[in-house]
Write an enzyme that holds these catalytic residues in place. Structure first.
Site, short mmCIF file in Angstrom:
data_model
loop_
_atom_site.label_atom_id
_atom_site.label_comp_id
_atom_site.label_asym_id
_atom_site.label_seq_id
_atom_site.Cartn_x
_atom_site.Cartn_y
_atom_site.Cartn_z
N ASP A 99 0.86 -1.19 0.00
CA ASP A 99 0.00 0.00 0.00
C ASP A 99 0.88 1.24 0.00
OD1 ASP A 99 -2.24 1.89 0.64
OD2 ASP A 99 -3.27 0.04 1.19
N TYR A 158 -13.52 6.12 -12.85
CA TYR A 158 -13.50 4.91 -12.02
C TYR A 158 -14.31 3.80 -12.68
CZ TYR A 158 -14.19 1.88 -7.95
OH TYR A 158 -14.24 0.81 -7.10
#
Length: 255
Positions: free
Chosen positions: A42, A162
């Site tokens: 991450d 998205y």
């Protein structure tokens, strides 16, 4: 509320992207409870290190490795380090994504925003999958699960970049399934609905209400609703399932 656990995954070596919080953290926790060895990446280093430390303190084999999906070099380094930590690789969960195109109509989107979403969500998924390929091939039972979105199935408005990126992930899943299938690797996609995690805190209340009213199961969706289907696709019980899209959204969209 409970963490899904699959004892059949004990000892499996699994990579999770975007695992520091939200859905990714739920996958990491459930894999750890299943006895899997997990390496997750991450850009949220503090959150990632904290999650890894918490799970390690409970005796789980979990490792955090920094990862920026927008940077191809970071992806290569991440896979190399993750595989080194795990001693090999059996499965990959492509979970990491960004959603910073919300709230704008198509004509209002900045090109830089579009490119940023595509670089992480689409290019990042592609590069992560290809970097993992030789290790998954060596496993002899490799599996990839791509986290898509049901927004790409019903065409959510004011979220174009998205939605387009997740539509690309769905299409890419099918193509990769055919290519990677020659190596015995399964590639599937899960399309969650609007899930109550940190990343969806910005979503307007009316959108949450829209989902609640439209679901066959009329309650909020939480991370635990998604972990079970994802982990199942990593087990030997799903070895002949590939190239498929499974919506997990309480019946808001039915495939």
């Amino acid at each position: 509320m409970h963490d899904a656990a699959f004892p059949a995954l004990k000892g499996r070596r699994v990579i999770v992207t975007g695992g520091a919080r939200g859905l990714g953290a739920a996958f990491v926790r459930s894999l750890a409870l299943s006895g899997a060895q997990v390496a997750f990446g991450d850009v949220l280093h503090d959150d990632g290190n904290a999650l890894a430390a918490a799970l390690q303190s409970e005796g789980h084999a979990v490792h955090f490795v920094p990862l920026d999906l927008a940077d191809p070099i970071s992806i290569t380094r991440f896979v190399d380090e993750a595989v080194k930590q795990l001693g090999g690789l059996d499965a990959l969960i492509n979970n990491a994504a960004i959603t910073n195109s919300g709230g704008k109509f198509a004509g209002e989107l900045a090109v830089d925003t579009w490119d940023a979403v595509m670089n992480v969500n689409v290019r990042g998924t592609w590069l992560m999958s290809t970097a993992a390929l030789p290790h998954l091939r060596d496993s002899g039972r490799g599996s990839i699960v791509n986290i898509a979105s049901d927004t790409a199935m019903w065409g959510a408005p004011k979220l174009l970049a998205y939605v387009a990126s997740k539509g690309a992930v769905i299409a890419m899943t099918r193509s990769l399934a055919r290519e990677f299938g020659t190596h015995g690797i399964t590639v599937n996609a899960i399309a969650p609905g609007l899930t109550e995690v940190e990343a969806t805190a910005y979503v307007p209340a009316e959108r949450h209400e829209y989902y609640l009213k439209g679901r066959a199961l009329t309650r909020a969706q939480v991370p635990d609703d998604v972990t079970g289907p994802v982990l199942f696709l990593l087990t030997d019980a799903a070895r002949f399932v590939t190239g498929q899209l499974l919506p997990v959204n309480g019946g808001f969209v039915m495939n």
